[in-house]
Design a protein around this motif. Structure first.
Motif, PDB file in Angstrom:
ATOM      1  N   LEU A 226      14.060  -0.046 -11.862  1.00  0.00           N
ATOM      2  CA  LEU A 226      13.368   0.181 -10.571  1.00  0.00           C
ATOM      3  C   LEU A 226      12.695  -1.252 -10.060  1.00  0.00           C
ATOM      4  CD1 LEU A 226      11.414   3.480 -11.491  1.00  0.00           C
ATOM      5  CD2 LEU A 226      13.339   3.187  -9.502  1.00  0.00           C
ATOM      6  N   GLN A 227      12.305  -2.027 -10.990  1.00  0.00           N
ATOM      7  CA  GLN A 227      11.584  -3.366 -10.877  1.00  0.00           C
ATOM      8  C   GLN A 227      12.594  -4.113 -10.231  1.00  0.00           C
ATOM      9  OE1 GLN A 227       9.701  -4.696 -14.250  1.00  0.00           O
ATOM     10  NE2 GLN A 227       7.880  -3.648 -13.992  1.00  0.00           N
ATOM     11  N   MET A 228      13.904  -4.156 -10.656  1.00  0.00           N
ATOM     12  CA  MET A 228      14.686  -5.087 -10.300  1.00  0.00           C
ATOM     13  C   MET A 228      15.415  -4.554  -8.898  1.00  0.00           C
ATOM     14  SD  MET A 228      15.342  -7.662 -12.476  1.00  0.00           S
ATOM     15  CE  MET A 228      16.875  -8.209 -11.606  1.00  0.00           C
ATOM     16  N   ALA A 229      15.269  -3.252  -8.523  1.00  0.00           N
ATOM     17  CA  ALA A 229      16.055  -2.695  -7.569  1.00  0.00           C
ATOM     18  C   ALA A 229      15.037  -3.025  -6.381  1.00  0.00           C
ATOM     19  CB  ALA A 229      15.873  -1.232  -7.456  1.00  0.00           C
ATOM     20  N   GLU A 230      13.723  -2.907  -6.620  1.00  0.00           N
ATOM     21  CA  GLU A 230      12.703  -3.464  -5.411  1.00  0.00           C
ATOM     22  C   GLU A 230      12.860  -4.848  -5.095  1.00  0.00           C
ATOM     23  OE1 GLU A 230       7.818  -3.725  -4.850  1.00  0.00           O
ATOM     24  OE2 GLU A 230       8.572  -2.712  -6.652  1.00  0.00           O
ATOM     25  N   LEU A 231      13.172  -5.637  -6.166  1.00  0.00           N
ATOM     26  CA  LEU A 231      13.134  -7.101  -5.936  1.00  0.00           C
ATOM     27  C   LEU A 231      14.556  -7.391  -5.036  1.00  0.00           C
ATOM     28  CD1 LEU A 231      12.122 -10.058  -6.813  1.00  0.00           C
ATOM     29  CD2 LEU A 231      13.761 -10.124  -8.354  1.00  0.00           C
ATOM     30  N   LEU A 232      15.561  -6.573  -5.575  1.00  0.00           N
ATOM     31  CA  LEU A 232      16.972  -6.776  -4.863  1.00  0.00           C
ATOM     32  C   LEU A 232      17.324  -5.999  -3.805  1.00  0.00           C
ATOM     33  CD1 LEU A 232      18.884  -7.362  -8.242  1.00  0.00           C
ATOM     34  CD2 LEU A 232      18.109  -9.049  -6.732  1.00  0.00           C
ATOM     35  N   HIS A 233      16.334  -5.000  -3.389  1.00  0.00           N
ATOM     36  CA  HIS A 233      16.610  -4.210  -2.134  1.00  0.00           C
ATOM     37  C   HIS A 233      17.856  -3.258  -2.517  1.00  0.00           C
ATOM     38  CE1 HIS A 233      14.639  -7.671  -0.349  1.00  0.00           C
ATOM     39  NE2 HIS A 233      13.590  -6.565  -0.016  1.00  0.00           N
ATOM     40  N   ALA A 234      17.573  -2.703  -3.638  1.00  0.00           N
ATOM     41  CA  ALA A 234      19.094  -1.972  -4.235  1.00  0.00           C
ATOM     42  C   ALA A 234      18.541  -0.366  -4.615  1.00  0.00           C
ATOM     43  CB  ALA A 234      19.538  -2.539  -5.571  1.00  0.00           C
TER      44      ALA A 234
END
Length: 310
Positions: A181-189
């Protein structure tokens, strides 16, 4: 938003394209933090210089290190000129994976980024590649970089073992989903959960006449679907982004990654070492070889590095 504040990227002087460095720079531009470009060097001709004095041998070693530092500085010049916080670390070591793990233990890096490629299965069982050693022994998360880009509005897969009641699996599930979820927020994924469950054991179906394979399969599927739903609800992940699929993880996860054109797969790894790793292998390793996107491998919270114990 900074997920990883102190990142180590492992470079490969034998390849022209430094995809791990490219990915590390991309991550640093998105999240900030400090990046250390790391290189482990060793000249095997050094073993043949025993007739030289200690000072001469040291001078030879330092000359090799200096040459690599100059190469790295040139490689990083555009990024440092753009204001990124990048350090250089070149060490002399004849076992690259030990050099990486030692650096992590000494400098508290919270992420290692390394380029990877397909490994021959048989050779992987006999001669464990550097990637596998790092994956098994590195105490912090490891991002293995392949060729797939990080597009906006892409898909990130969090591989979970929701059907297990074992505490280390439950803990790993939480770590994997939280980081996804953190990576998704960073990458808009978008984050997708995937859970593989085993099919009907053929030997049981044959040996026990009263065994009902359809009922068994239905019960197993329902158990895993219920468990994944509970996990998804905890993290507000929509039902259409949950995938409960029959089969082995090393078959199911790469297939879903291709269908979703995923940019990253997050997976927990217990870091099995020694004979059990050679014979049984780690699920994460079987999965990684079949993916063409990046893999972020996470250890359990209480993982103890075997090099730290020795």
């Amino acid at each position: 938003m900074s997920i990883y504040n102190n990142v180590l990227v492992v470079l490969d002087p034998t390849t022209e394209q430094q995809k791990a460095l490219d990915r590390a720079l991309e991550l640093t531009r998105k999240q900030g933090g400090k990046l250390t470009a790391f290189l482990s060097v060793y000249e095997f001709s050094y073993e043949m210089t025993t007739m030289l004095s200690g000072d001469e041998r040291e001078a030879m070693k330092q000359a090799v290190i200096k040459d690599r530092e100059i190469w790295l500085s040139g490689l990083l010049a555009p990024a440092t000129a753009a204001g990124l916080d990048i350090a250089i670390q070149v060490v002399w070591h004849n076992r690259p994976f030990e050099a990486v793990v030692k650096a992590v233990l000494e400098h508290n890096f919270d992420l290692v980024i390394k380029g990877t490629h397909d490994h021959d299965v048989l050779k992987s069982m006999i001669f464990t590649p550097t990637d596998w050693h790092i994956l098994r022994k590195c105490p912090c998360p490891v991002l293995l970089v392949k060729e797939h880009a990080w597009p906006e509005q892409g898909n990130i897969i969090a591989a979970v073992n929701a059907g297990s009641e074992q505490e280390h699996h439950k803990s790993l599930n939480k770590r994997v989903i939280t980081k996804a979820l953190q990576m998704a927020e960073l990458l808009h994924a978008k984050v997708h959960l995937v859970n593989a469950y085993p099919g009907t054991p053929v030997n049981i179906a044959i040996e026990i006449p009263e065994f009902n394979p359809q009922e068994y399969n239905s019960t197993m599927q329902r158990h895993h679907k219920d468990a994944v739903k509970l996990l998804a609800d905890d993290y507000a992940i929509p039902a259409e982004q949950c995938h409960v699929l029959e089969g082995m993880p090393e078959d199911v996860i790469p297939k879903l990654a291709r269908q979703l054109d995923a940019e990253m797969v997050l997976i927990g790894t217990i870091g099995r070492t020694g004979l059990s790793a050679a014979i049984i292998g780690n699920t994460a390793e079987h999965v990684i070889d079949r993916l063409d996107c990046d893999v972020l491998a996470l250890k359990p919270e209480n993982f103890v590095c075997p090099l730290e114990k020795s």
